[in-house]
Design an enzyme around this catalytic site. Structure first.
Site, PDB file in Angstrom:
ATOM      1  N   ASP A   1       2.130   1.331  13.242  1.00 30.59           N
ATOM      2  CA  ASP A   1       1.433   2.877  12.912  1.00 30.59           C
ATOM      3  C   ASP A   1       0.190   3.341  14.306  1.00 30.59           C
ATOM      4  O   ASP A   1       0.066   4.484  14.130  1.00 30.59           O
ATOM      5  CB  ASP A   1       0.557   3.030  11.895  1.00 30.59           C
ATOM      6  CG  ASP A   1       1.325   2.855  10.452  1.00 30.59           C
ATOM      7  OD1 ASP A   1       2.892   2.890  10.748  1.00 30.59           O
ATOM      8  OD2 ASP A   1       0.812   2.739   9.293  1.00 30.59           O
TER       9      ASP A   1
ATOM     10  N   ASP B   1       1.100  -1.473  -0.887  1.00 28.75           N
ATOM     11  CA  ASP B   1       0.457  -0.675   0.216  1.00 28.75           C
ATOM     12  C   ASP B   1      -0.848  -0.303   0.223  1.00 28.75           C
ATOM     13  O   ASP B   1      -1.366   0.047   1.139  1.00 28.75           O
ATOM     14  CB  ASP B   1       1.393   0.424   0.350  1.00 28.75           C
ATOM     15  CG  ASP B   1       2.988   0.267   0.631  1.00 28.75           C
ATOM     16  OD1 ASP B   1       3.060  -0.868   1.291  1.00 28.75           O
ATOM     17  OD2 ASP B   1       3.794   0.708   0.027  1.00 28.75           O
TER      18      ASP B   1
HETATM   19  C1  BGC Z   1      -1.999  -5.000   4.469  1.00 30.20           C
HETATM   20  C2  BGC Z   1      -2.205  -6.236   4.832  1.00 30.20           C
HETATM   21  C3  BGC Z   1      -1.055  -7.075   4.311  1.00 30.20           C
HETATM   22  C4  BGC Z   1       0.261  -6.285   4.773  1.00 30.20           C
HETATM   23  C5  BGC Z   1       1.347  -7.135   4.044  1.00 30.20           C
HETATM   24  C6  BGC Z   1      -0.603  -4.234   4.628  1.00 30.20           C
HETATM   25  O1  BGC Z   1      -0.665  -3.027   4.064  1.00 30.20           O
HETATM   26  O2  BGC Z   1      -3.054  -4.169   5.025  1.00 30.20           O
HETATM   27  O3  BGC Z   1      -3.619  -6.676   4.678  1.00 30.20           O
HETATM   28  O4  BGC Z   1      -1.003  -8.330   4.704  1.00 30.20           O
HETATM   29  O5  BGC Z   1       0.309  -5.097   4.214  1.00 30.20           O
HETATM   30  O6  BGC Z   1       1.567  -6.767   2.718  1.00 30.20           O
END
Ligand code: BGC
Length: 588
Positions: A302, A526
């Site tokens: 992003d 998320d």
């Molecule tokens: C989070 C991470 C996580 C990743 C995979 C992201 O949205 O910020 O901490 O490891 O997702 O789930």
């Protein structure tokens, strides 16, 4: 993470070419357009080539303005003699009516100055004989006949910007996923297997996320990078070739347009990023013990797209993204990572490129490609450090919308004008990835770059999935009834209700696509749907609250998020079960 749908500068390039050209395109077989306003002072030369694999081919056209007046908007037409059928085009708007093909400028390449050239490509299927077209017309002007023996050596060829390119260093293969096993993360696998029915997918590969410095050694007693690599070496014993996927995700001022995945590093912490995050990762990945793995890195989700769409003066700007653009630390961090990791011969860097519902608009597409190229060629990084790009990471946009395409219209009005598409140039991630790939190559990335699509949660199966195109009662009814994507708006990104697992990880699913892959581990949230205090630097983003009514980045729609969600990255059992139930293809 923030994934935004910012159409603030929609290009309403009204009917200038579209209406007249598309109607005329059906006329005659010579491909000559009539009555197009800009015909008079325009001269053209067209080079056509086809890369044929027996049942289909990629056509490339290069149009040169040989006249003495600029074309402001162009449309090329030509005809095939056989049953060649358009599948998908890029760098222009391709359509077909009978045997006649129309290639209209994509907006960003509308201007063709005298002497200038522009290129576009498309895939076709066919059976029988595939003869090249013999006559071309642009804006109603018949173009100089092409002599295949003389492909016009004086012309610059924008499709091949660097013919002397030495290629990528080391022993890198073109597509690391081809004929390779892929690492199954035991920690994710265990979570998945513990869910009812989860066994069915628990042996699918997912990525390892390095989302903070501590993740390199392992958080809360969990596996660190070396533990994962060691496990990968074990798993690799069953395969000739083996891919290990790792997400590098810890930029200073991370996730500047959202709060759910704000990181641990402040906007100015670029030195810490380099010395305490990238350097130790590079040191581990370069360990000869891992030299036989194909290490795929997904670079900083992003971040660069945020610098394109979520900065002033756009209405979608956030103060945090303005800061990160001004201080240059996203670009500096990414170029540093590309350069350091790119020095390791078995590392394959893929830069995150957002998704179709974010970067697919003409203005965003070109600006993103330029920013990516600038970033990949600063601070010692070069395009050879970039193996490709990934789209749809942790997002929900379908790979392919099977029941409508950007070339459809209802009563003469293009689906681009529907509320859902809203003048986007693409309706799904695969066409976007293919089109964007061409754009990136034309700006100087290597011509063999490959694209990845994160398909972990873009399946949209279940009872609400359409089974065919909807009736064309109105533009919106057709698009809304035909689309797989059941989101309220394509800018919604957090824990989307109704989503399902997408295609299982697959190598080489389509032209230009290295793999469908599961980067976001299904079942990991998320973002929290309400404030949850934590020491991970995670904020609360209202886009994860099901009662939130939206912001400029999702055009003030409801968030569409599931309730009761834990912090980003934490296990979200209810979401996992919904993804499983709505999987497409279905899970047995
Ligand atoms: C989070 C991470 C996580 C990743 C995979 C992201 O949205 O910020 O901490 O490891 O997702 O789930």
């Amino acid at each position: 993470m923030s994934r935004t749908n910012p159409p603030p500068h929609r290009r309403r390039r009204a009917a200038l070419m579209t209406a007249g050209v598309l109607v005329a395109a059906g006329v005659g077989t010579g491909g000559l357009l009539q009555g197009t306003a800009s015909a008079a002072a325009f001269g053209c030369d067209v080079t056509y080539s086809a890369n044929d694999w027996g049942s289909g081919f990629t056509a490339n056209v290069t149009i040169t303005n040989t006249g003495d007046a600029a074309a402001n908007g162009w449309a090329l037409t030509y005809s095939y003699a056989g049953n060649q059928q358009l599948q998908q085009g890029w760098s222009a708007v391709w359509s077909q009516s009978g045997k006649t093909v129309t290639v209209e400028d994509a907006g960003w390449n509308a201007n063709l100055a005298p002497g200038a050239s522009t290129s576009a490509g498309a895939n076709f299927s066919y059976s029988g004989t595939n003869s090249a077209p013999t006559a071309f017309a642009v804006n109603g002007v018949t173009c100089g006949e092409e002599d295949p023996g003389d492909p016009d050596p004086g012309d610059p060829d924008p499709g091949d910007p660097d013919p002397g390119d030495p290629g990528t260093p080391g022993d890198r293969v073109d597509n690391p996923y081809e004929d390779a096993g892929v690492y199954v993360n035991p920690e994710w696998s265990e979570n998945a297997a513990a869910e009812p029915g989860g066994d069915a997918i628990a042996d699918e590969p997912t990525a390892v996320w390095l989302d903070r410095r501590a993740a390199i050694e392992g958080v809360n007693g969990g596996m660190g990078l070396r533990d994962h690599l060691d496990a990968a070496v074990e798993q690799a014993q069953d395969y000739d070739d083996f891919v290990f996927q790792v997400v590098v995700y810890n930029l200073p001022g991370r996730d500047c347009a959202a709060l759910a995945s704000n990181g641990e590093l402040a906007p100015d912490d670029i030195d810490t990023y380099k010395s305490e995050f990238i350097d130790p990762i590079a040191e581990i990945l370069a360990d000869p013990a891992y030299a036989d793995l194909r290490i795929v890195t997904v670079i900083e989700i992003d971040s660069l797209p945020n610098l394109v769409t979520n900065v002033s003066p756009r209405a979608t700007a956030t103060p945090q993204c303005d800061v990160m653009k001004a201080n240059g630390n996203y670009q500096e961090g990414i170029s540093y990572a590309l350069n350091e990791l790119g020095d390791i011969p078995n590392v394959y860097n893929y830069i995150d490129a957002g998704h179709y519902g974010w970067i697919g608009w003409d203005d965003n597409l070109l600006a993103s490609a330029q920013l990516f190229h600038d970033t990949a060629t600063m601070n010692g990084a070069t395009v050879d450090d970039v193996h490709g790009f990934i789209v749809n990471t942790a997002n929900y946009g379908p790979s392919v919308e099977p029941y409508y395409s950007i070339n459809d219209s209802v009563n003469g009005t293009s689906v681009r004008q529907s509320s859902w598409i809203d003048w986007n140039r693409y309706v799904d991630n695969q066409s976007f990835a293919q089109g964007f790939r061409q754009q990136l190559v034309s700006l100087g990335f290597n011509s063999d770059i490959g694209m990845l699509i994160d398909t972990s949660r873009n399946g949209w199966g279940g009872p609400d999935r359409p089974t065919g195109p909807a009736a064309k009662t109105s533009l919106d009814a057709f698009v809304d009834g035909s689309r797989l994507d059941q989101r309220l708006q394509a800018g919604n990104w957090c824990n989307q209700a109704g989503a399902g697992l997408g295609e299982r990880p697959t190598a080489s699913p389509a032209t230009g696509i290295d793999a469908y892959t599961w980067i976001k581990p299904p079942g990991e949230s998320d973002g929290a749907s309400e404030v949850i205090p934590n020491d991970e630097g995670k904020g609360f983003d209202e886009m994860c609250d099901p009662t939130y009514t939206g912001n400029p980045r999702n055009n003030y729609n409801m968030s569409g998020a599931l309730g009761d969600a834990p912090l980003s990255g934490h296990w979200f059992s209810a979401q996992f079960q919904e993804l499983l139930a709505n999987a497409y293809p279905p899970v047995n």
